[in-house]
Design an enzyme around this catalytic site. Structure first.
Site, PDB file in Angstrom:
ATOM      1  N   ASP A  65      35.636  43.332  36.650  1.00  0.00           N
ATOM      2  CA  ASP A  65      35.994  43.718  37.979  1.00  0.00           C
ATOM      3  C   ASP A  65      36.860  44.034  38.378  1.00  0.00           C
ATOM      4  OD1 ASP A  65      35.683  41.415  40.954  1.00  0.00           O
ATOM      5  OD2 ASP A  65      38.195  41.658  40.212  1.00  0.00           O
ATOM      6  N   TYR A  70      44.088  48.460  42.123  1.00  0.00           N
ATOM      7  CA  TYR A  70      44.809  47.590  40.820  1.00  0.00           C
ATOM      8  C   TYR A  70      45.727  48.829  40.684  1.00  0.00           C
ATOM      9  CZ  TYR A  70      41.651  43.290  41.704  1.00  0.00           C
ATOM     10  OH  TYR A  70      41.432  42.410  42.017  1.00  0.00           O
ATOM     11  N   LYS A  98      36.210  48.364  44.189  1.00  0.00           N
ATOM     12  CA  LYS A  98      36.578  47.744  45.528  1.00  0.00           C
ATOM     13  C   LYS A  98      37.077  48.576  46.560  1.00  0.00           C
ATOM     14  CE  LYS A  98      37.839  43.168  43.368  1.00  0.00           C
ATOM     15  NZ  LYS A  98      38.551  43.008  42.706  1.00  0.00           N
ATOM     16  N   HIS A 131      37.398  45.092  49.953  1.00  0.00           N
ATOM     17  CA  HIS A 131      38.915  44.310  49.490  1.00  0.00           C
ATOM     18  C   HIS A 131      38.835  42.934  50.661  1.00  0.00           C
ATOM     19  CE1 HIS A 131      41.404  44.900  45.379  1.00  0.00           C
ATOM     20  NE2 HIS A 131      41.060  42.988  46.035  1.00  0.00           N
TER      21      HIS A 131
HETATM   22  N1  LIG Z   1      39.276  40.182  45.758  1.00  0.00           N
HETATM   23  C1  LIG Z   1      40.975  39.771  45.721  1.00  0.00           C
HETATM   24  O1  LIG Z   1      40.989  39.969  46.865  1.00  0.00           O
HETATM   25  C2  LIG Z   1      40.938  39.238  44.490  1.00  0.00           C
HETATM   26  C3  LIG Z   1      42.417  38.485  44.807  1.00  0.00           C
HETATM   27  C4  LIG Z   1      43.218  37.963  43.449  1.00  0.00           C
HETATM   28  C5  LIG Z   1      42.135  38.369  42.136  1.00  0.00           C
HETATM   29  N2  LIG Z   1      40.706  38.972  42.040  1.00  0.00           N
HETATM   30  C6  LIG Z   1      40.471  39.455  40.866  1.00  0.00           C
HETATM   31  O2  LIG Z   1      40.030  37.320  40.495  1.00  0.00           O
HETATM   32  C7  LIG Z   1      41.000  38.183  38.783  1.00  0.00           C
HETATM   33  C8  LIG Z   1      41.374  36.925  37.801  1.00  0.00           C
HETATM   34  O3  LIG Z   1      42.620  36.225  38.794  1.00  0.00           O
HETATM   35  P1  LIG Z   1      44.175  35.636  39.047  1.00  0.00           P
HETATM   36  O4  LIG Z   1      44.479  36.771  37.369  1.00  0.00           O
HETATM   37  O5  LIG Z   1      44.566  36.072  40.211  1.00  0.00           O
HETATM   38  O6  LIG Z   1      44.418  34.549  38.340  1.00  0.00           O
HETATM   39  P2  LIG Z   1      43.401  33.700  37.071  1.00  0.00           P
HETATM   40  O7  LIG Z   1      42.410  34.566  36.691  1.00  0.00           O
HETATM   41  O8  LIG Z   1      43.277  32.154  37.682  1.00  0.00           O
HETATM   42  O9  LIG Z   1      44.708  33.927  36.002  1.00  0.00           O
HETATM   43  C9  LIG Z   1      45.448  34.519  34.906  1.00  0.00           C
HETATM   44  C10 LIG Z   1      46.300  34.149  34.433  1.00  0.00           C
HETATM   45  O10 LIG Z   1      45.964  33.040  33.250  1.00  0.00           O
HETATM   46  C11 LIG Z   1      46.183  33.098  31.731  1.00  0.00           C
HETATM   47  N3  LIG Z   1      45.165  32.497  31.498  1.00  0.00           N
HETATM   48  C12 LIG Z   1      43.332  33.095  31.147  1.00  0.00           C
HETATM   49  N4  LIG Z   1      43.178  32.725  30.366  1.00  0.00           N
HETATM   50  C13 LIG Z   1      43.700  31.624  29.917  1.00  0.00           C
HETATM   51  C14 LIG Z   1      42.713  30.744  28.793  1.00  0.00           C
HETATM   52  N5  LIG Z   1      42.310  30.412  28.344  1.00  0.00           N
HETATM   53  N6  LIG Z   1      44.329  29.487  28.413  1.00  0.00           N
HETATM   54  C15 LIG Z   1      45.766  29.995  29.171  1.00  0.00           C
HETATM   55  N7  LIG Z   1      45.602  31.204  29.716  1.00  0.00           N
HETATM   56  C16 LIG Z   1      45.239  31.516  30.772  1.00  0.00           C
HETATM   57  C17 LIG Z   1      46.043  34.695  32.046  1.00  0.00           C
HETATM   58  O11 LIG Z   1      47.775  34.025  30.576  1.00  0.00           O
HETATM   59  P3  LIG Z   1      47.615  35.713  29.368  1.00  0.00           P
HETATM   60  O12 LIG Z   1      47.838  36.966  29.991  1.00  0.00           O
HETATM   61  O13 LIG Z   1      48.845  34.799  28.627  1.00  0.00           O
HETATM   62  O14 LIG Z   1      46.523  35.045  29.029  1.00  0.00           O
HETATM   63  C18 LIG Z   1      46.480  34.926  33.231  1.00  0.00           C
HETATM   64  O15 LIG Z   1      47.836  35.687  33.545  1.00  0.00           O
HETATM   65  C19 LIG Z   1      42.192  39.225  38.848  1.00  0.00           C
HETATM   66  O16 LIG Z   1      42.217  39.977  37.493  1.00  0.00           O
HETATM   67  C20 LIG Z   1      41.654  39.854  39.424  1.00  0.00           C
HETATM   68  O17 LIG Z   1      40.756  41.047  39.266  1.00  0.00           O
HETATM   69  C21 LIG Z   1      40.254  39.581  43.234  1.00  0.00           C
END
Ligand SMILES: NC(=O)c1ccc[n+]([C@@H]2O[C@H](COP(=O)([O-])OP(=O)(O)OC[C@H]3O[C@@H](n4cnc5c(N)ncnc54)[C@H](OP(=O)(O)O)[C@@H]3O)[C@@H](O)[C@H]2O)c1
Length: 347
Positions: A65, A70, A98, A131
């Site tokens: 994604d 980004y 996006k 987005h």
């Molecule tokens: N469309 C939109 O507007 C939008 C908005 C927000 C996000 N996104 C997309 O969604 C993706 C994910 O969202 P997010 O980055 O906000 O949050 P998330 O995936 O809910 O959380 C990411 C965090 O969780 C930790 N993590 C992941 N797997 C783990 C595991 N197995 N055990 C422990 N900790 C774990 C990671 O730390 P570590 O690095 O230490 O593992 C990371 O910092 C983004 O990267 C982006 O691609 C899209």
């Protein structure tokens, strides 16, 4: 499957991509039901994210994604080129990008997609999303109190002009599917009335503390696949994106108990729940062990029906990514962005 240190994970361990559940889109295309998020935010550099993409592809991920905002698509492009050079066929990858909010004008959408394609070293994208439905620019990393003087509300006619350009991308073969993100039911209803090419996916915040049951059911009933962002409750998001009311699904006692029972991190329980419920989570991680464990979690040891029911009962309607910077009027609350009264919030 046994696993040891990160070094071992990086070289020795793989999950057969054929074991990863797939979603069937209305076009008949298949999308892996878990993807790797690539938003490094403030703390993970573009080159580190690119390394994660390569590690994830080695582990068996095929869905990534991405987004122009980004700021790392050029690095990810290098990584994808290496992945394909190592024998993974382009058709076996699912790559999303996006269009950012300051590129909603007709020609800008096309140019932005072409730039993402060039950066990502790809001839086509599997999915291209709008987005956010607001054409508002704000500088990356700004505080949630920042407001643009040119901020605009959702204007359906303007959104549909952007959507026409998205449709042209499909017609020109640059993009296989188009979709929406950060939408609401009232906005999606209007888009579905007027779209010539229907959205294949809606990307939305989804985790056990924010299950969005109405929107989730709405999109599924219209054959739009829900892709769930921040599936772990974005535990490392910057301070500026936190409020006192926010809760954390990975600290929930029910999730902790289930995690203990399965011998996994609570994050993996959130991922299992997401895939079994029917959404496609896109967890981010900069840690190869976590990247691997998230994928392993969706191919082995599923949650029981009772555990699924328990997690279904944890919804707190707790939106973490509120989008305050998109507000267009003084004194507005972030709820205005999400049409909580059941109609598109008037200008
Ligand atoms: N469309 C939109 O507007 C939008 C908005 C927000 C996000 N996104 C997309 O969604 C993706 C994910 O969202 P997010 O980055 O906000 O949050 P998330 O995936 O809910 O959380 C990411 C965090 O969780 C930790 N993590 C992941 N797997 C783990 C595991 N197995 N055990 C422990 N900790 C774990 C990671 O730390 P570590 O690095 O230490 O593992 C990371 O910092 C983004 O990267 C982006 O691609 C899209």
């Amino acid at each position: 499957m046994q696993h040891g240190g990160v070094g071992e994970l990086l070289t020795d361990i793989r999950i057969d991509p054929f074991l990863v559940p797939q979603r069937c889109l209305y076009t008949g295309a298949r999308m892996p039901a878990i993807g790797l998020g690539t938003f490094g935010s403030d703390h993970v550099s573009a080159s580190q994210v690119a390394e994660c993409v390569k590690a994830a592809a080695r582990f068996g991920y095929r869905h990534f994604d991405c987004a122009s905002v980004y700021g790392n698509e050029d690095h990810i492009g290098q990584a994808l080129a290496e992945v394909m050079g190592s024998g993974v066929a382009r058709e076996d990858l699912w790559i999303t990008s996006k269009v950012w909010n300051d590129k909603h004008a007709e020609e800008d959408v096309i140019a932005s997609c072409e730039k993402s394609l060039a950066d990502l070293h790809l001839g086509y994208l599997d999915l291209y999303l709008v987005h956010w439905p607001f054409p508002n620019f704000h500088p990356p990393g700004c505080d949630v109190t920042a407001r643009s003087k040119d901020a605009m509300p959702y204007v359906h006619a303007s959104y549909m002009k952007t959507w026409r350009s998205m449709e042209k991308l499909v017609e020109r073969g640059l993009v296989r599917h188009i979709g929406t993100s950060n939408m609401t039911i009232p906005k999606l209803k209007r888009v579905l009335e007027d779209a010539r090419i229907r959205p294949a996916v809606n990307e939305m915040e989804l985790h056990p503390h924010f299950q969005q049951p109405e929107l989730f059911e709405f999109v599924r009933s219209h054959h739009i696949e829900p892709v769930g962002y921040s599936p772990l409750g974005s535990p490392h998001r910057p301070e500026r994106d936190r409020t006192a009311e926010d809760t954390s699904p990975t600290d929930d006692t029910v999730i902790l108990r289930i995690a203990e029972r399965h011998g996994v991190h609570p994050a993996v329980v959130c991922i299992k729940w997401a895939v079994q419920r029917g959404q496609t989570p896109i967890p981010f991680s900069a840690n190869p062990r976590n990247i691997f464990n998230n994928l392993l979690g969706v191919t082995a040891d599923p949650l029981t029906e009772e555990e699924m029911r328990e997690i279904g009962g944890l919804d707190r309607n707790c939106r973490l990514i509120k989008g305050q910077v998109f507000l267009w009027k003084e004194g507005q609350s972030w709820e205005a962005l999400w049409d909580v009264n059941g109609e598109i919030t008037p200008a």
